[in-house]
Write a protein that holds these residues in place. Structure first.
Motif, PDB file in Angstrom:
ATOM      1  N   ASN A   1      44.477  37.805  26.302  1.00  0.00           N
ATOM      2  CA  ASN A   1      44.448  37.632  27.985  1.00  0.00           C
ATOM      3  C   ASN A   1      43.832  36.348  28.080  1.00  0.00           C
ATOM      4  OD1 ASN A   1      44.755  39.163  30.402  1.00  0.00           O
ATOM      5  ND2 ASN A   1      42.460  38.970  30.518  1.00  0.00           N
TER       6      ASN A   1
ATOM      7  N   GLU B   1      44.915  39.977  36.101  1.00  0.00           N
ATOM      8  CA  GLU B   1      43.760  39.653  37.080  1.00  0.00           C
ATOM      9  C   GLU B   1      44.172  38.850  38.359  1.00  0.00           C
ATOM     10  OE1 GLU B   1      40.694  38.271  34.943  1.00  0.00           O
ATOM     11  OE2 GLU B   1      40.886  39.338  33.137  1.00  0.00           O
TER      12      GLU B   1
ATOM     13  N   HIS C   1      44.644  33.982  38.192  1.00  0.00           N
ATOM     14  CA  HIS C   1      43.635  33.547  39.181  1.00  0.00           C
ATOM     15  C   HIS C   1      44.454  32.266  39.891  1.00  0.00           C
ATOM     16  CE1 HIS C   1      40.809  36.722  37.742  1.00  0.00           C
ATOM     17  NE2 HIS C   1      41.002  36.346  36.901  1.00  0.00           N
TER      18      HIS C   1
ATOM     19  N   TRP D   1      34.901  38.712  42.948  1.00  0.00           N
ATOM     20  CA  TRP D   1      34.056  38.021  42.194  1.00  0.00           C
ATOM     21  C   TRP D   1      34.184  36.513  42.549  1.00  0.00           C
ATOM     22  CZ3 TRP D   1      35.802  34.276  38.055  1.00  0.00           C
ATOM     23  CH2 TRP D   1      37.016  34.069  37.954  1.00  0.00           C
TER      24      TRP D   1
ATOM     25  N   LYS E   1      33.002  46.061  28.895  1.00  0.00           N
ATOM     26  CA  LYS E   1      32.563  44.660  28.162  1.00  0.00           C
ATOM     27  C   LYS E   1      31.406  45.267  27.323  1.00  0.00           C
ATOM     28  CE  LYS E   1      34.408  41.709  31.896  1.00  0.00           C
ATOM     29  NZ  LYS E   1      34.141  40.948  33.140  1.00  0.00           N
TER      30      LYS E   1
ATOM     31  N   TRP F   1      35.044  38.424  23.647  1.00  0.00           N
ATOM     32  CA  TRP F   1      35.115  37.358  24.598  1.00  0.00           C
ATOM     33  C   TRP F   1      33.719  36.609  24.389  1.00  0.00           C
ATOM     34  CZ3 TRP F   1      33.889  38.456  30.542  1.00  0.00           C
ATOM     35  CH2 TRP F   1      34.359  37.472  31.269  1.00  0.00           C
TER      36      TRP F   1
ATOM     37  N   GLU G   1      35.977  46.239  36.113  1.00  0.00           N
ATOM     38  CA  GLU G   1      35.814  44.750  36.035  1.00  0.00           C
ATOM     39  C   GLU G   1      34.752  44.419  35.051  1.00  0.00           C
ATOM     40  OE1 GLU G   1      35.420  43.956  40.543  1.00  0.00           O
ATOM     41  OE2 GLU G   1      34.601  42.116  39.384  1.00  0.00           O
TER      42      GLU G   1
ATOM     43  N   ASN H   1      39.755  37.826  24.763  1.00  0.00           N
ATOM     44  CA  ASN H   1      39.891  37.392  26.304  1.00  0.00           C
ATOM     45  C   ASN H   1      39.578  36.018  26.056  1.00  0.00           C
ATOM     46  OD1 ASN H   1      40.277  37.618  29.024  1.00  0.00           O
ATOM     47  ND2 ASN H   1      37.953  37.932  29.383  1.00  0.00           N
ATOM     48  N   GLU H   2      40.228  35.011  26.711  1.00  0.00           N
ATOM     49  CA  GLU H   2      40.083  33.544  26.933  1.00  0.00           C
ATOM     50  C   GLU H   2      39.797  32.698  25.734  1.00  0.00           C
ATOM     51  OE1 GLU H   2      37.068  33.507  30.090  1.00  0.00           O
ATOM     52  OE2 GLU H   2      38.484  34.388  31.446  1.00  0.00           O
TER      53      GLU H   2
ATOM     54  N   ARG I   1      35.102  43.343  48.464  1.00  0.00           N
ATOM     55  CA  ARG I   1      34.245  42.612  47.176  1.00  0.00           C
ATOM     56  C   ARG I   1      35.323  41.936  46.179  1.00  0.00           C
ATOM     57  NH1 ARG I   1      31.232  42.414  42.668  1.00  0.00           N
ATOM     58  NH2 ARG I   1      32.937  42.539  41.054  1.00  0.00           N
TER      59      ARG I   1
ATOM     60  N   GLN J   1      46.207  35.809  33.340  1.00  0.00           N
ATOM     61  CA  GLN J   1      45.286  36.663  34.475  1.00  0.00           C
ATOM     62  C   GLN J   1      45.666  36.274  35.663  1.00  0.00           C
ATOM     63  OE1 GLN J   1      41.092  35.232  33.596  1.00  0.00           O
ATOM     64  NE2 GLN J   1      41.136  35.812  31.452  1.00  0.00           N
TER      65      GLN J   1
ATOM     66  N   HIS K   1      39.459  46.349  29.114  1.00  0.00           N
ATOM     67  CA  HIS K   1      38.983  44.924  29.110  1.00  0.00           C
ATOM     68  C   HIS K   1      37.456  44.776  28.735  1.00  0.00           C
ATOM     69  CE1 HIS K   1      39.078  40.923  30.894  1.00  0.00           C
ATOM     70  NE2 HIS K   1      38.050  41.238  31.473  1.00  0.00           N
TER      71      HIS K   1
ATOM     72  N   TRP L   1      42.733  41.504  40.793  1.00  0.00           N
ATOM     73  CA  TRP L   1      41.301  41.795  40.155  1.00  0.00           C
ATOM     74  C   TRP L   1      40.489  42.304  41.447  1.00  0.00           C
ATOM     75  CZ3 TRP L   1      40.287  42.530  35.709  1.00  0.00           C
ATOM     76  CH2 TRP L   1      38.801  42.453  35.149  1.00  0.00           C
TER      77      TRP L   1
HETATM   78  C1  XIL Z   1      34.215  38.845  36.151  1.00  0.00           C
HETATM   79  C2  XIL Z   1      33.818  39.858  37.056  1.00  0.00           C
HETATM   80  O1  XIL Z   1      34.782  40.042  38.030  1.00  0.00           O
HETATM   81  C3  XIL Z   1      32.636  39.657  37.573  1.00  0.00           C
HETATM   82  O2  XIL Z   1      32.186  40.782  38.280  1.00  0.00           O
HETATM   83  C4  XIL Z   1      31.594  39.600  36.345  1.00  0.00           C
HETATM   84  O3  XIL Z   1      30.361  39.264  36.703  1.00  0.00           O
HETATM   85  C5  XIL Z   1      32.239  38.328  35.505  1.00  0.00           C
HETATM   86  O4  XIL Z   1      33.479  38.684  34.956  1.00  0.00           O
HETATM   87  N1  XIL Z   1      38.199  36.535  33.693  1.00  0.00           N
HETATM   88  C6  XIL Z   1      38.070  37.842  33.152  1.00  0.00           C
HETATM   89  C7  XIL Z   1      37.183  38.804  33.889  1.00  0.00           C
HETATM   90  O5  XIL Z   1      38.469  38.137  32.239  1.00  0.00           O
HETATM   91  O6  XIL Z   1      36.551  39.607  32.933  1.00  0.00           O
HETATM   92  C8  XIL Z   1      36.155  38.048  34.809  1.00  0.00           C
HETATM   93  O7  XIL Z   1      35.539  39.410  35.617  1.00  0.00           O
HETATM   94  C9  XIL Z   1      36.883  37.360  35.830  1.00  0.00           C
HETATM   95  C10 XIL Z   1      37.729  35.982  34.990  1.00  0.00           C
END
Ligand code: XIL
Length: 372
Positions: A210, A281, A250, A331, A84, A121, A80, A164-165, A329, A248, A117, A323
């Motif tokens: 990504n 993710e 989400h 995020w 980074k 970023w 996670e 990323n992003e 747990r 991703q 990952h 993710w």
């Molecule tokens: C998030 C983690 O899940 C958290 O724990 C951290 O604090 C912040 O990053 N997109 C991404 C991930 O590419 O790296 C992110 O992960 C969630 C959104």
């Protein structure tokens, strides 16, 4: 398990060859446990696909019950936050690979692949980088970091999220690019530099761009889909070695603008450029839904199934990672806390590690993919 995978995947052309080769196994500490035959990865493998999930450093260290489920369900893991920049190079020139290497050992013991990952970023960067990054220093910092990190992991990762992003059309920059420190220092060529440097230092890892916010038939996401396709075309035209797109995934269970035709066409447009597609993710927010648990679990599962049914049948799509594996747990509880204070239920297993309807939805979506 690996011989089967290797046989099934051998002979695939082009970029996919990079995915087919499993990472060399690190020192084995038998008895290792391959993913269980009833787990999601085994179900995905019947279609020559994979299932995996993100793991957080604290879970790896402190939650053996969860990690046993990760071992059983997942053929691939991703950290996670442990890969980074802020984690790997907390001070300029001081690299710390200890937690990342612990995940590699876990994965080797359980015959799982690992994805990296992420290299570039605009978040999770160490403070020193903000101060150090200038138009003069940018290229050598970026190239030096990628070389050190990719060389450390060389041959052990199946994918790298190289960038990323990168998109944020609202920033008004060329190509819809996000106004990040990288764009400010180097312009759009930061993407070229990053992909070329990764290709040079770890040629076997599949190079992924990504991105999030590509899932719904709403104007801001329509703009992001268009920007991504244009960006990919531009990169490919100038020989940038991008090989795959990470969606991703989400998702938001309260979002009604989910149009399977839009999603499937978008995936097809990416595939038509010769790129692979990964769901990197997946999770489903439920902060727009009432508290009732059966209602939430059903809505989350139906929503994910609808989206997955649009994405997975395209043969360019190679697998899905969630993710996190369990609602223990997520995020999302920090990022989008529910107004009623209840924890979200965005993942395949509940907090007691029991499979939820989302588990069935993912299994069902893999099972529904035509034979490959
Ligand atoms: C998030 C983690 O899940 C958290 O724990 C951290 O604090 C912040 O990053 N997109 C991404 C991930 O590419 O790296 C992110 O992960 C969630 C959104």
């Amino acid at each position: 398990m690996f011989p089967t995978r290797r046989r099934l995947l051998a002979g695939s052309a082009g970029a996919f060859a990079a995915v087919a080769a499993p990472p060399p196994l690190l020192a084995q500490t038998p008895p290792w446990a391959p993913p269980a035959p009833s787990g999601l990865d085994a179900i995905a493998e019947r279609k020559r696909m994979f299932f995996g999930s993100a793991v957080d450093n604290a879970q790896l260290r402190d939650d053996p019950a969860l990690m046993a489920r990760v071992a059983a369900e997942c053929g691939m893991v991703v950290s996670e936050a442990g890969f980074k920049w802020a984690a790997l190079e907390p001070e300029a020139g001081r690299f710390d690979f200890a937690s990342a290497d612990a995940l590699l050992r876990f994965a080797a013991e359980h015959r799982q692949r690992v994805r990296g990952h992420t290299l570039v970023w605009h978040e999770a960067n160490p403070k020193w980088l903000d101060d150090a990054l200038t138009p003069r220093s940018g290229e050598s910092i970026l190239a030096g970091y990628i070389d050190t990190v990719c060389s450390h992991f060389r041959g052990q990762l199946v994918h790298w999220d190289v960038v990323n992003e990168p998109l944020h059309p609202e920033d008004g920059q060329p190509l819809g690019l996000r106004a990040t420190p990288w764009l400010r220092a180097l312009g759009p060529r930061y993407l070229d530099l990053a992909f070329h440097a990764t290709a040079q230092s770890d040629p076997a890892a599949l190079r992924v761009l990504n991105e999030f916010g590509l899932d719904y038939a709403v104007p801001w996401q329509e703009r992001r889909r268009a920007a991504l396709l244009t960006l990919l075309e531009t990169l490919l035209k100038r020989g940038v070695p991008v090989q795959a797109v990470g969606l991703q995934g989400h998702l938001n269970a309260a979002e009604t603008a989910l149009d399977q035709g839009v999603v499937a066409r978008f995936v097809a447009d990416i595939a038509a450029m010769g790129l692979l597609v990964l769901v990197t993710e997946l999770d489903v927010r439920d902060d727009g839904l009432p508290a009732d648990i059966p209602l939430r679990d059903a809505a989350v599962a139906n929503h994910a199934r609808t989206w997955l049914d649009a994405v997975l049948p395209n043969p360019a799509v190679r697998g899905v990672l969630t993710w996190g594996l369990s609602d223990r747990r997520s995020w999302l509880n920090e990022k989008f806390p529910r107004a009623d204070g209840l924890p979200q239920r965005p993942l395949p297993l509940d907090a007691d590690l029991r499979p939820k309807k989302l588990w069935d939805a993912i299994a069902g979506a893999f099972a529904a993919v035509p034979e490959r």
